[in-house]
Scaffold this motif. Structure first.
Motif, PDB file in Angstrom:
ATOM      1  N   ILE A 148       0.828  -1.208   0.000  1.00 13.94           N
ATOM      2  CA  ILE A 148       0.000   0.000   0.000  1.00 13.94           C
ATOM      3  C   ILE A 148       0.866   1.263   0.000  1.00 13.94           C
ATOM      4  O   ILE A 148       0.631   2.165  -0.822  1.00 13.94           O
ATOM      5  N   PRO A 149       1.877   1.380   0.874  1.00 12.66           N
ATOM      6  CA  PRO A 149       2.725   2.581   0.816  1.00 12.66           C
ATOM      7  C   PRO A 149       3.407   2.779  -0.536  1.00 12.66           C
ATOM      8  O   PRO A 149       3.596   3.912  -0.978  1.00 12.66           O
ATOM      9  N   ASP A 150       3.766   1.685  -1.199  1.00 17.19           N
ATOM     10  CA  ASP A 150       4.437   1.793  -2.491  1.00 17.19           C
ATOM     11  C   ASP A 150       3.465   2.036  -3.643  1.00 17.19           C
ATOM     12  O   ASP A 150       3.887   2.205  -4.792  1.00 17.19           O
ATOM     13  N   GLY A 151       2.172   2.030  -3.363  1.00 17.67           N
ATOM     14  CA  GLY A 151       1.188   2.358  -4.391  1.00 17.67           C
ATOM     15  C   GLY A 151       0.802   1.215  -5.299  1.00 17.67           C
ATOM     16  O   GLY A 151       0.254   1.447  -6.380  1.00 17.67           O
ATOM     17  N   GLU A 152       1.065  -0.018  -4.883  1.00 16.28           N
ATOM     18  CA  GLU A 152       0.695  -1.142  -5.734  1.00 16.28           C
ATOM     19  C   GLU A 152      -0.775  -1.508  -5.615  1.00 16.28           C
ATOM     20  O   GLU A 152      -1.358  -2.088  -6.539  1.00 16.28           O
ATOM     21  N   VAL A 153      -1.402  -1.153  -4.505  1.00 15.05           N
ATOM     22  CA  VAL A 153      -2.804  -1.479  -4.288  1.00 15.05           C
ATOM     23  C   VAL A 153      -3.314  -0.633  -3.123  1.00 15.05           C
ATOM     24  O   VAL A 153      -2.522  -0.130  -2.319  1.00 15.05           O
ATOM     25  N   SER A 154      -4.620  -0.462  -3.058  1.00 12.75           N
ATOM     26  CA  SER A 154      -5.250   0.219  -1.927  1.00 12.75           C
ATOM     27  C   SER A 154      -5.999  -0.790  -1.066  1.00 12.75           C
ATOM     28  O   SER A 154      -6.339  -1.884  -1.540  1.00 12.75           O
ATOM     29  N   PRO A 155      -6.282  -0.446   0.187  1.00 13.37           N
ATOM     30  CA  PRO A 155      -7.185  -1.294   0.967  1.00 13.37           C
ATOM     31  C   PRO A 155      -8.505  -1.441   0.212  1.00 13.37           C
ATOM     32  O   PRO A 155      -8.970  -0.503  -0.424  1.00 13.37           O
ATOM     33  N   VAL A 156      -9.097  -2.623   0.256  1.00 11.35           N
ATOM     34  CA  VAL A 156     -10.261  -2.928  -0.577  1.00 11.35           C
ATOM     35  C   VAL A 156     -11.558  -2.601   0.166  1.00 11.35           C
ATOM     36  O   VAL A 156     -11.896  -3.254   1.156  1.00 11.35           O
ATOM     37  N   TYR A 157     -12.266  -1.582  -0.320  1.00  7.18           N
ATOM     38  CA  TYR A 157     -13.581  -1.196   0.190  1.00  7.18           C
ATOM     39  C   TYR A 157     -14.541  -1.038  -0.980  1.00  7.18           C
ATOM     40  O   TYR A 157     -14.119  -0.735  -2.109  1.00  7.18           O
ATOM     41  N   SER A 158     -15.830  -1.185  -0.713  1.00  5.60           N
ATOM     42  CA  SER A 158     -16.819  -1.101  -1.790  1.00  5.60           C
ATOM     43  C   SER A 158     -17.035   0.314  -2.289  1.00  5.60           C
ATOM     44  O   SER A 158     -17.613   0.517  -3.352  1.00  5.60           O
ATOM     45  N   LEU A 159     -16.575   1.314  -1.542  1.00  6.21           N
ATOM     46  CA  LEU A 159     -16.635   2.699  -1.993  1.00  6.21           C
ATOM     47  C   LEU A 159     -15.211   3.236  -2.094  1.00  6.21           C
ATOM     48  O   LEU A 159     -14.514   3.392  -1.090  1.00  6.21           O
ATOM     49  N   THR A 160     -14.774   3.487  -3.309  1.00  9.73           N
ATOM     50  CA  THR A 160     -13.424   3.972  -3.587  1.00  9.73           C
ATOM     51  C   THR A 160     -13.472   4.821  -4.845  1.00  9.73           C
ATOM     52  O   THR A 160     -14.178   4.480  -5.787  1.00  9.73           O
ATOM     53  N   MET A 161     -12.747   5.924  -4.862  1.00 12.99           N
ATOM     54  CA  MET A 161     -12.627   6.687  -6.110  1.00 12.99           C
ATOM     55  C   MET A 161     -11.161   6.725  -6.526  1.00 12.99           C
ATOM     56  O   MET A 161     -10.257   6.715  -5.684  1.00 12.99           O
ATOM     57  N   ASP A 162     -10.931   6.729  -7.815  1.00 14.68           N
ATOM     58  CA  ASP A 162      -9.571   6.794  -8.365  1.00 14.68           C
ATOM     59  C   ASP A 162      -8.668   5.719  -7.775  1.00 14.68           C
ATOM     60  O   ASP A 162      -7.468   5.920  -7.578  1.00 14.68           O
ATOM     61  N   GLU A 163      -9.257   4.544  -7.500  1.00 15.18           N
ATOM     62  CA  GLU A 163      -8.518   3.416  -6.930  1.00 15.18           C
ATOM     63  C   GLU A 163      -7.778   3.796  -5.646  1.00 15.18           C
ATOM     64  O   GLU A 163      -6.725   3.228  -5.320  1.00 15.18           O
ATOM     65  N   GLY A 164      -8.327   4.757  -4.902  1.00 12.81           N
ATOM     66  CA  GLY A 164      -7.723   5.134  -3.635  1.00 12.81           C
ATOM     67  C   GLY A 164      -6.466   5.962  -3.764  1.00 12.81           C
ATOM     68  O   GLY A 164      -5.723   6.139  -2.788  1.00 12.81           O
TER      69      GLY A 164
END
Length: 470
Positions: free
Chosen positions: A224-240
């Motif tokens: 997550i800090p490196d920007g490979e993925v965001s925590p997964v939630y059903s409401l997200t914009m711009d992939e977090g």
């Protein structure tokens, strides 16, 4: 597969190739970047799949493999292919745990196999399995909806997350294909509220569609800090993403970030919103105040595979869980994906902990991957065709068009002749896809290694090139 069906399928792929080329030329000859067209922002630093794609306009070889007779030629000579692949598989760069297979896409016959049923860490080739399950379970035309509904009390509204991580925030650039946007949702919601005589509301947000942890077993702390993925939630914009142009930083609380942005957009539309926007639960059957829909699922799948989009892959896995009546969590999503693949007839050598392949606990056999890709290229499974059209083109698009792949003397001659999904983690390199042999036979392959000393990408490219020129 009948000759006519193969001709239809391959001609369709040829048309898709032409469209890709036209978009690349347009991007290179105007001030509208390819990144804006795809909404795949350049990462601030390399991700497990490497830097963002660089368009390479080489239409000749791309289209050469997709002639009307592609797939109808004779099988390659097994003896010659076996010698060449066996020699390449002995390269020390692959390490001491390697699986490989080449299948005839028409009959499923094994043309070459080595440890083909060994379950190996797949890295991002996991996305082939996730996307195939999503297409099979949901259908290629399904869209993901983000809604605003009436709250229990007058003057209240609830923003309901529907699992669309590409939902565009106010700072996002125009995209291709066009995605749903918070601005459009705000405009529609404001219009409905004003028609009801409301100009002030209390806003909350509902993320109850998903359950369980927001990060997967086997994810490394730096993802997550490196920007490979965001925590997964059903409401997200711009992939977090805090800034949609860059992969990092990711916001700590994607639902709150999106809800706050939506409140500001409503304010600009003349609807005053309470200062505090908090989590809530939408009442069952609540009246809808506004709604926006994502691009169709086949387009989301193509995006996921071309750009190895970890965020979107995780949401697709959860959508499969919902469709299959399971909890929309990492566990529910992966169990649902495996169950759907089993119904398709791919029931061996697959164990998953996430949908993207970031988890080091995932295992898939080369045979399972090559079989799925063969199904995606078959007229018997038209709903899976987005797998074939979404895979990167060697030296041309996505994670195979990043300037690193198919550049060696033993592989650059096959630029444009291979479509494949890449997989890259520490000590893991995989490549699974399809190629047309020199005599016009469509084949699928999977080459996987998960004890790689440094990197085996050039060797994987060489293996795929051997198949393409066999």
């Amino acid at each position: 597969m009948a000759r006519h069906d193969r001709w239809v399928m391959l001609t369709t792929l040829a048309v898709l190739q032409v469209l890709t080329i036209v978009i690349g030329i347009y991007a290179m000859t105007t001030d509208f970047s390819l990144g804006a067209l795809t909404r795949q922002p350049p990462p601030a630093k390399p991700t497990p799949e490497g830097p963002p794609p660089v368009p390479v306009v080489t239409s000749g070889p791309v289209l050469a493999q997709l002639s009307a007779k592609s797939g109808d030629g004779p099988l390659p000579t097994k003896g010659t292919l076996t010698r060449q692949l066996t020699d390449a598989l002995g390269d020390e760069a692959l390490g001491d745990r390697v699986g490989a297979i080449v299948l005839d896409a028409t009959t499923g016959e094994q043309i070459f196999a080595s440890n083909q049923d060994v379950a190996i860490t797949p890295a991002s080739t996991t996305k082939v399995a996730t996307c195939a399950a999503a297409l099979a379970a949901l259908g290629p035309d399904t869209r993901l909806s983000t809604r605003v509904v009436q709250g229990q009390r007058p003057g209240t509204a609830i923003l309901v997350g529907g699992g669309d991580p590409l939902l565009a925030g106010p700072a996002a650039k125009p995209s291709y294909p066009k995605q749903a946007s918070l601005a459009t949702l705000a405009a529609r919601t404001a219009a409905t509220l004003k028609s009801q005589g409301l100009k002030k509301i209390t806003l909350s947000y509902d993320i109850s569609l998903y359950a369980g942890a927001s990060t997967a077993p086997g994810w490394k702390p730096n993802y997550i800090p490196d920007g490979e993925v965001s925590p997964v939630y059903s409401l997200t914009m711009d992939e977090g993403r805090q800034d949609p142009r860059y992969s990092q930083p990711r916001v700590a609380n994607p639902p709150q970030y999106a809800a706050d942005a939506f409140a500001k957009l409503l304010t600009k539309r003349g609807i005053a919103v309470s200062k505090s926007v908090r989590p809530g639960k939408a009442p069952a059957g609540a009246a809808e105040l506004g709604r926006v829909d994502s691009a169709p699922l086949y387009s989301l799948v193509e995006h996921t595979l071309t750009y190895s989009d970890d965020d979107l892959a995780e949401h697709l896995a959860r959508q499969v869980a919902i469709k299959e009546g399971r909890q929309a969590s990492f566990e529910g999503g992966t169990k649902a994906v495996v169950a759907v693949l089993k119904r398709l007839g791919v029931d061996g050598g697959i164990a998953l902990s996430d949908g993207s392949g970031l988890s080091t606990r995932n295992r898939i056999s080369p045979h399972a991957l090559a079989k799925l890709i063969a199904m995606a290229g078959s007229a018997r499974y038209p709903g899976l065709h987005a797998i074939a059209s979404g895979m990167p083109i060697a030296g041309f698009s996505g994670t195979l068009g990043n300037g690193r792949r198919f550049t060696g003397s033993d592989s650059k001659g096959q630029v444009g002749l291979v479509r494949a999904k890449t997989g890259t983690l520490n000590n893991v390199n995989t490549l699974a896809g399809m190629a047309t042999t020199k005599d016009g036979r469509l084949v699928t392959f999977a080459f996987m290694a998960d004890r790689v000393p440094v990197t085996a990408e050039p060797v994987l490219d060489r293996l795929a090139a051997i198949v393409a020129r066999s």
